[in-house]
Design a protein around this motif. Structure first.
Motif: not given
Length: 347
Positions: A311-316, A343-347, A243-254
């Protein structure tokens, strides 16, 4: 005793002629040929019928009309030899000899290995006629599934017959992972093959023979075949995707464990990167939750949250340093591993 009568003389002469026909130039009698049948791609063992070789035994395995030596054991000289390069290398990396019995194993059979084999032990000969059944070409069906999900491979049978025997096989070595034998009404799943990667994950439909794989991992990616009556009926190429997850830098991802509730004996670990560094852990028997803030130069400090129930993990407050591979490992078969690409992407 009187002379033989004329009919008895003729019978005696026929017997002599028959013995002469059976007699080989080296003084060894021919023996009955044992017929062995095997499917292309499988392995076969040609049994010497010895329980143990003697100290002075010399045995040779020969193949074909020209009796080409393909393998040899000299017990006196403590020497075992396989001749990989004979016959255009058709036996290369395929021959194994049993050091105790002298039996020969041929792996990954092709139709080039079809023919006559002779085992000569000192002056005794044992013969085999090996028949390699050709695999009928069947179109490969491509099946994709996300890691952790279940997938069903359809046999296309509406109902199995009373004398049907079917096998499900996996990988290049055609390892049997599940089998249905209708006549004794027996269903078998082979949990321990291939390092147990299918343990507690296989379900067979007794009516159709279809196979379901639950809680898939990337280890289940590969070729899967359905055989009926030793012929391939269906072929599948299974792809299990991370599973691939994308998140904007500064946001949280679960990262979801897909568990509704952890059990009292569960122990899970979250790992990160190529070195599989442990970044968080839940140990339910000890009622302990741990986040490892200081690993990897402290890049996860004050950023990790664990859900004690699932057991889920959140990264803030993510940064590009959190970009990479994450793995969830669990001590029970319900969820042995699960992978994510963040994948953490910038603005």
């Amino acid at each position: 005793m009187g002379f033989f009568s004329e009919p008895m003389k003729k019978m005696f002469l026929k017997l002599v002629l028959l013995c002469l026909c059976l007699w080989r130039l080296d003084g060894v009698f021919s023996v009955a040929v044992k017929l062995v049948s095997v499917m292309e791609g499988d392995s076969v063992s040609l049994n010497s019928d010895l329980t143990e070789m003697k100290d002075d035994d010399v045995i040779q395995w020969r193949f074909g009309d020209e009796n080409t030596v393909i393998a040899e054991i000299n017990v006196t000289a403590y020497r075992i030899t396989v001749y990989d390069d004979v016959l255009d290398g058709r036996f290369r990396d395929r021959l194994k000899l049993d050091n105790q019995t002298g039996s020969l194993i041929i792996t990954n059979i092709t139709t080039e290995h079809d023919g006559g084999y002779q085992l000569q032990i000192n002056s005794a000969i044992k013969s085999f006629d090996l028949y390699v059944r050709r695999v009928i070409s069947v179109a490969v069906k491509s099946v994709s599934v996300m890691e952790g999900d279940s997938v069903s491979l359809n046999s296309d049978l509406t109902e199995m017959k009373d004398d049907d025997v079917i096998q499900w096989r996996f990988g290049d070595e055609n390892t049997v992972i599940a089998k249905i034998n209708k006549w004794p009404d027996r269903i078998t799943v082979y949990d321990d093959v291939l390092d147990g990667r299918f343990r507690d994950r296989l379900k067979l439909d007794n009516q159709t023979g279809s196979l379901t794989i639950t809680n898939t991992t990337t280890e289940h990616t590969g070729d899967i075949k359905l055989l009926t009556s030793s012929e391939i009926r269906e072929r599948f190429r299974l792809f299990v995707f991370v599973k691939s997850v994308s998140v904007k830098e500064g946001d949280s991802v679960s990262l979801n464990s897909r568990l509704t509730e952890m059990k009292d004996d569960d122990v899970i670990e979250w790992r990160f990167g190529d070195e599989n560094t442990v970044i968080a852990e839940i140990n339910k028997p000890n009622d302990r939750i741990t986040v490892y803030d200081d690993v990897l130069d402290g890049r996860f400090r004050d950023r990790l949250k664990l859900n004690n129930q699932t057991g889920s993990l959140t990264i803030t407050n993510t940064t590009t340093e959190h970009d990479g591979d994450y793995k969830l490992l669990m001590s029970t078969a319900r969820l042995s591993s699960k992978s994510f690409i963040v994948s953490v992407y910038g603005e």
